[in-house]
Design a protein around this motif. Structure first.
Motif, PDB file in Angstrom:
ATOM      1  N   TRP A  14      -4.601 -21.007  -7.809  1.00 45.33           N
ATOM      2  CA  TRP A  14      -4.524 -19.609  -7.397  1.00 45.33           C
ATOM      3  C   TRP A  14      -5.115 -19.430  -5.992  1.00 45.33           C
ATOM      4  O   TRP A  14      -6.090 -20.087  -5.636  1.00 45.33           O
TER       5      TRP A  14
ATOM      6  N   LYS B   7      -1.682  -7.195  -6.690  1.00 47.12           N
ATOM      7  CA  LYS B   7      -0.319  -7.671  -6.517  1.00 47.12           C
ATOM      8  C   LYS B   7      -0.302  -9.161  -6.834  1.00 47.12           C
ATOM      9  O   LYS B   7      -1.087  -9.927  -6.288  1.00 47.12           O
ATOM     10  N   VAL B   8       0.577  -9.584  -7.736  1.00 47.21           N
ATOM     11  CA  VAL B   8       0.640 -10.980  -8.153  1.00 47.21           C
ATOM     12  C   VAL B   8       1.973 -11.583  -7.720  1.00 47.21           C
ATOM     13  O   VAL B   8       3.041 -11.009  -7.973  1.00 47.21           O
ATOM     14  N   GLU B   9       1.909 -12.713  -7.035  1.00 44.41           N
ATOM     15  CA  GLU B   9       3.098 -13.411  -6.574  1.00 44.41           C
ATOM     16  C   GLU B   9       3.057 -14.863  -7.043  1.00 44.41           C
ATOM     17  O   GLU B   9       1.999 -15.369  -7.427  1.00 44.41           O
ATOM     18  N   GLU B  10       4.195 -15.515  -6.976  1.00 45.56           N
ATOM     19  CA  GLU B  10       4.263 -16.945  -7.276  1.00 45.56           C
ATOM     20  C   GLU B  10       5.050 -17.615  -6.156  1.00 45.56           C
ATOM     21  O   GLU B  10       6.165 -17.208  -5.837  1.00 45.56           O
ATOM     22  N   LYS B  11       4.442 -18.648  -5.547  1.00 45.87           N
ATOM     23  CA  LYS B  11       5.080 -19.326  -4.424  1.00 45.87           C
ATOM     24  C   LYS B  11       4.842 -20.823  -4.530  1.00 45.87           C
ATOM     25  O   LYS B  11       3.861 -21.263  -5.142  1.00 45.87           O
TER      26      LYS B  11
ATOM     27  N   LYS C 262      -4.376  -9.241  -3.358  1.00 51.19           N
ATOM     28  CA  LYS C 262      -3.211 -10.047  -3.722  1.00 51.19           C
ATOM     29  C   LYS C 262      -3.633 -11.382  -4.304  1.00 51.19           C
ATOM     30  O   LYS C 262      -4.504 -12.072  -3.762  1.00 51.19           O
TER      31      LYS C 262
ATOM     32  N   THR D 270      -1.956 -15.054  -5.528  1.00 53.22           N
ATOM     33  CA  THR D 270      -0.768 -15.889  -5.464  1.00 53.22           C
ATOM     34  C   THR D 270      -0.954 -17.103  -6.353  1.00 53.22           C
ATOM     35  O   THR D 270      -1.897 -17.879  -6.156  1.00 53.22           O
ATOM     36  N   ARG D 271      -0.057 -17.245  -7.317  1.00 54.97           N
ATOM     37  CA  ARG D 271      -0.084 -18.448  -8.139  1.00 54.97           C
ATOM     38  C   ARG D 271       0.755 -19.504  -7.434  1.00 54.97           C
ATOM     39  O   ARG D 271       1.923 -19.275  -7.114  1.00 54.97           O
TER      40      ARG D 271
END
Length: 382
Positions: A119, A256-260, A127, A129-130
């Motif tokens: 993470w 805010k959670v994102e995956e990249k 924010k 980001t996973r």
């Protein structure tokens, strides 16, 4: 970071002879420079043990006041790292457990690695980001060199230390003290001093933990200052497994959670860190400068020569805010430059406490931890 610091300084030691001397009242058993190098090499090869601590970086290069630039992970400006002090907290529980925290004025950026869970938390942007890590990508890319791979090949740490000592012939004196205390721990200190008067480096000090032989601090002193021009080291450190909760992370409510993918994230933050502020960055990526950089001299007085003109610096090949930032930084630095000329031609020279740069009118940039006179001498060697 500590193991990498040892690798760097071990490489520096290889540039000159080592003369070991123990000074002061003994707080730790006496050891020569060769013995310390062997101990530190063995510690490096055995792998870093679980630990946690706080690292402080301080820089005072004597640069002219640089303009603030946009970007930087967690809101940290890239140019800000060239001045002042910056803190990093680290927890290491083994190869699959790592946490790094970079505190800001009113924010914090955390990287948390726990097995296959990775993470990136940026509190300023609220924010999380996973990060998706391709297990095979590292091997496909050939991997990244480990710090110990930068050291000379040897069968044993003792042989490694001997190789380093034998490689040092003429331009470095190293002394050893055994009475240092760093992060409230007893430590040995290697002091490396170049003999060549044209080097801007007065000495480099490397403190090794007296029990684990892990590097605790590195300091680089310029001849023109009594305080370190650059220092990075632990202000506190504990060599025991960190608590498990340090490696767990759940995004806060409302974040805010994102995956990249890892590649995407590195690319984005490479841009955010202001890599475009390096006016040669795009040219390196395009291969224009690859193979065209050469060095003059060796050891402490090595000078790098790049095919870069003043126009390249003032009008970098990056657009938008990054290009504007790069141009502003170049303008500020070039305003402090002084004219210089010789049989090699003419140009402008900039000197800080530790580094000098010569920009010639015929399109060359020479950089080294040396005096302007040494740069001019290197400019004459086509």
């Amino acid at each position: 970071m500590p193991v990498a610091a040892f690798a760097v300084v071990a490489g520096v030691i290889g540039a000159g002879p080592v003369i070991a001397a123990v000074q002061g009242d003994p707080a730790l058993p006496e050891r020569t420079a060769g013995q310390l190098l062997a101990d530190a090499a063995q510690a490096s090869r055995s792998g870093l043990k679980p630990m946690s601590g706080t690292v402080m970086q301080t820089a005072s290069f004597g640069l002219p006041g640089l303009p603030e630039v946009q970007g930087g992970m967690g809101g940290a400006s890239p140019t800000a790292l060239l001045v002042g002090s910056h803190e990093l907290k680290v927890w290491y529980g083994g190869e699959s457990k790592l946490r790094l925290a970079l505190p800001g004025r009113m924010s914090e950026t955390d990287l948390i690695v726990n097995g296959d869970q990775v993470w990136l938390w940026e509190s300023e942007a609220n924010k999380a980001t996973r990060v998706k890590v391709d297990a095979g990508a590292h091997e496909k890319a050939g991997g990244h060199p480990k710090p110990e791979e930068a050291l000379p090949t040897a069968v044993t740490p003792q042989q490694l230390a001997q190789q380093v000592l034998q490689a040092a012939e003429a331009d470095t004196v190293v002394s050893v003290t055994n009475t240092e205390r760093v992060a409230d721990r007893a430590a040995y200190q290697l002091v490396l001093a170049p003999k060549d008067a044209s080097s801007l480096v007065k000495e480099v000090k490397l403190a090794l933990d007296g029990e684990t032989f892990v590097p605790l601090r590195i300091q680089v002193y310029a001849k023109s200052s009594a305080e370190p021009a650059f220092e990075v080291g632990f202000t506190s450190v504990t060599f025991s497994p960190p608590a498990a909760e340090n490696f767990t992370f759940t995004p806060p409510a409302g974040a805010k959670v994102e995956e990249k993918s890892l590649g995407t994230l590195v690319g984005e933050h490479g841009a955010d860190r202001g890599e475009g502020a390096d006016p040669t960055h795009g040219r390196f990526e395009d291969g224009e400068l690859k193979g065209k950089i050469r060095t003059v001299g060796d050891g402490w007085t090595t000078v790098a020569v790049l095919p870069v003109s003043e126009r390249d610096l003032r009008t970098p090949d990056t657009g938008g805010q990054r290009g504007q930032d790069a141009g502003a930084i170049a303008d500020t630095i070039l305003k402090s430059a002084k004219p210089i000329s010789g049989a090699w031609g003419s140009g402008k020279v900039i000197q800080t406490k530790l580094v000098s740069a010569l920009l010639t009118d015929d399109g060359r940039l020479l950089v080294g931890a040396v005096t302007p006179e040494k740069l001019a001498e290197a400019a004459g060697r086509k």
